[in-house]
Design a protein around this motif. Structure first.
Motif, mmCIF file in Angstrom:
data_model
loop_
_atom_site.group_PDB
_atom_site.id
_atom_site.type_symbol
_atom_site.label_atom_id
_atom_site.label_comp_id
_atom_site.label_asym_id
_atom_site.label_seq_id
_atom_site.Cartn_x
_atom_site.Cartn_y
_atom_site.Cartn_z
ATOM 1 N N LYS A 1 46.416 38.598 38.943
ATOM 2 C CA LYS A 1 45.472 38.134 39.957
ATOM 3 C C LYS A 1 44.685 39.302 40.557
ATOM 4 O O LYS A 1 43.505 39.163 40.865
ATOM 5 C CB LYS A 1 46.202 37.395 41.074
ATOM 6 N N ILE A 2 45.364 40.434 40.708
ATOM 7 C CA ILE A 2 44.689 41.631 41.218
ATOM 8 C C ILE A 2 43.613 42.084 40.230
ATOM 9 O O ILE A 2 42.484 42.393 40.621
ATOM 10 C CB ILE A 2 45.705 42.785 41.461
ATOM 11 N N GLU A 3 43.977 42.078 38.950
ATOM 12 C CA GLU A 3 43.009 42.444 37.909
ATOM 13 C C GLU A 3 41.793 41.527 37.978
ATOM 14 O O GLU A 3 40.652 41.969 37.895
ATOM 15 C CB GLU A 3 43.633 42.305 36.504
ATOM 16 N N ASP A 4 42.092 40.255 38.134
ATOM 17 C CA ASP A 4 41.046 39.250 38.215
ATOM 18 C C ASP A 4 40.153 39.505 39.437
ATOM 19 O O ASP A 4 38.929 39.445 39.351
ATOM 20 C CB ASP A 4 41.714 37.872 38.300
ATOM 21 N N ALA A 5 40.806 39.800 40.566
ATOM 22 C CA ALA A 5 40.051 40.060 41.801
ATOM 23 C C ALA A 5 39.167 41.293 41.633
ATOM 24 O O ALA A 5 38.018 41.314 42.081
ATOM 25 C CB ALA A 5 41.009 40.233 42.977
ATOM 26 N N LEU A 6 39.690 42.329 40.959
ATOM 27 C CA LEU A 6 38.896 43.533 40.719
ATOM 28 C C LEU A 6 37.678 43.213 39.849
ATOM 29 O O LEU A 6 36.581 43.698 40.110
ATOM 30 C CB LEU A 6 39.749 44.617 40.052
ATOM 31 N N GLY A 7 37.887 42.369 38.852
ATOM 32 C CA GLY A 7 36.789 41.934 38.001
ATOM 33 C C GLY A 7 35.726 41.200 38.804
ATOM 34 O O GLY A 7 34.533 41.437 38.649
ATOM 35 N N ARG A 8 36.193 40.318 39.680
ATOM 36 C CA ARG A 8 35.256 39.558 40.504
ATOM 37 C C ARG A 8 34.533 40.462 41.494
ATOM 38 O O ARG A 8 33.365 40.270 41.783
ATOM 39 C CB ARG A 8 35.986 38.422 41.219
ATOM 40 N N LEU A 9 35.252 41.461 42.004
ATOM 41 C CA LEU A 9 34.643 42.413 42.931
ATOM 42 C C LEU A 9 33.488 43.148 42.246
ATOM 43 O O LEU A 9 32.413 43.318 42.816
ATOM 44 C CB LEU A 9 35.696 43.401 43.434
ATOM 45 N N GLU A 10 33.726 43.547 40.984
ATOM 46 C CA GLU A 10 32.679 44.220 40.211
ATOM 47 C C GLU A 10 31.441 43.346 40.086
ATOM 48 O O GLU A 10 30.322 43.817 40.152
ATOM 49 C CB GLU A 10 33.187 44.566 38.796
ATOM 50 N N GLN A 11 31.673 42.054 39.923
ATOM 51 C CA GLN A 11 30.557 41.123 39.743
ATOM 52 C C GLN A 11 29.992 40.629 41.067
ATOM 53 O O GLN A 11 29.078 39.805 41.085
ATOM 54 C CB GLN A 11 31.015 39.909 38.917
ATOM 55 N N GLY A 12 30.565 41.095 42.153
ATOM 56 C CA GLY A 12 30.098 40.667 43.472
ATOM 57 C C GLY A 12 30.575 39.280 43.856
ATOM 58 O O GLY A 12 29.984 38.622 44.714
ATOM 59 N N ASN A 13 31.655 38.829 43.220
ATOM 60 C CA ASN A 13 32.180 37.488 43.514
ATOM 61 C C ASN A 13 33.497 37.519 44.259
ATOM 62 O O ASN A 13 34.268 36.571 44.229
ATOM 63 C CB ASN A 13 32.408 36.697 42.220
ATOM 64 N N TYR A 14 33.786 38.618 44.887
ATOM 65 C CA TYR A 14 35.074 38.707 45.566
ATOM 66 C C TYR A 14 34.852 38.927 47.060
ATOM 67 O O TYR A 14 33.975 39.687 47.447
ATOM 68 C CB TYR A 14 35.897 39.862 44.997
ATOM 69 N N GLY A 15 35.671 38.262 47.854
ATOM 70 C CA GLY A 15 35.681 38.538 49.285
ATOM 71 C C GLY A 15 34.749 37.671 50.105
ATOM 72 O O GLY A 15 34.605 37.894 51.300
ATOM 73 N N ASN A 16 34.119 36.692 49.440
ATOM 74 C CA ASN A 16 33.306 35.745 50.198
ATOM 75 C C ASN A 16 33.947 34.366 50.195
ATOM 76 O O ASN A 16 34.609 33.984 49.240
ATOM 77 C CB ASN A 16 31.885 35.668 49.635
#
Ligand SMILES: [Zn+2]
Length: 151
Positions: free
Chosen positions: A84-99
């Motif tokens: 899940k952390i890996e996934d979150a990092l991937g989403r963060l890169e794409q600007g899809n994390y934390g919103n």
């Protein structure tokens, strides 16, 4: 004045990005170390356990089996968290994390530190919990067995 504010906003979101990335990378490092450490522990215990088998009675040996099962379940849980952390990092890169999924507002960094996989801001999460509780109460009142256990 307007320009300064704008620059401030960009700067803030960049620092938010790097803060969140650091937070996730720290978690990933901790989890990797924990998973690798646990696997080593279990292996050591397993080889130690084999040597001791002869002196253990049946009861003790099944207790240590249960202990092994718990250890493996823990490793599995940590591995899943790691994914899940890996996934979150991937989403963060794409600007899809934390919103927030609901209102698209940024989820507070403090909240993400406590709950790295939060997909809703505090307000939306609370609203959802209230709605779910109401659902559950309605379901219970209808006499259906509750399938919504809090995990
Ligand atoms: Zn929200």
């Amino acid at each position: 004045m307007k320009g300064t504010v704008k620059a401030g906003v960009i700067e803030q979101s960049e620092s938010r990005y790097s803060e969140l990335r650091k937070m996730l990378e720290d978690r990933r490092r901790e989890l990797r170390a924990a998973v690798q450490g646990k696997i080593r522990d279990v292996r050591e215990e397993a080889s130690w356990g084999n040597k001791q088998t002869e002196v253990l009675d049946a009861g003790e040996s099944s207790e240590s089996d249960i202990q092994d099962d718990i250890e493996f379940a823990l490793i599995q849980m940590k591995s899943e968290t790691l994914n899940k952390i890996e996934d979150a990092l991937g989403r963060l890169e794409q600007g899809n994390y934390g919103n927030c999924f609901e209102c698209a507002e940024e989820i507070a960094e403090k909240r993400l530190r406590a709950l790295p996989f939060a997909v809703r801001c505090k307000d939306c999460e609370e609203a959802r919990e209230v709605a779910e509780r109401r659902e559950r109460q309605l379901a219970a009142r209808r006499g259906g067995a509750s399938l919504f256990f809090d995990m």
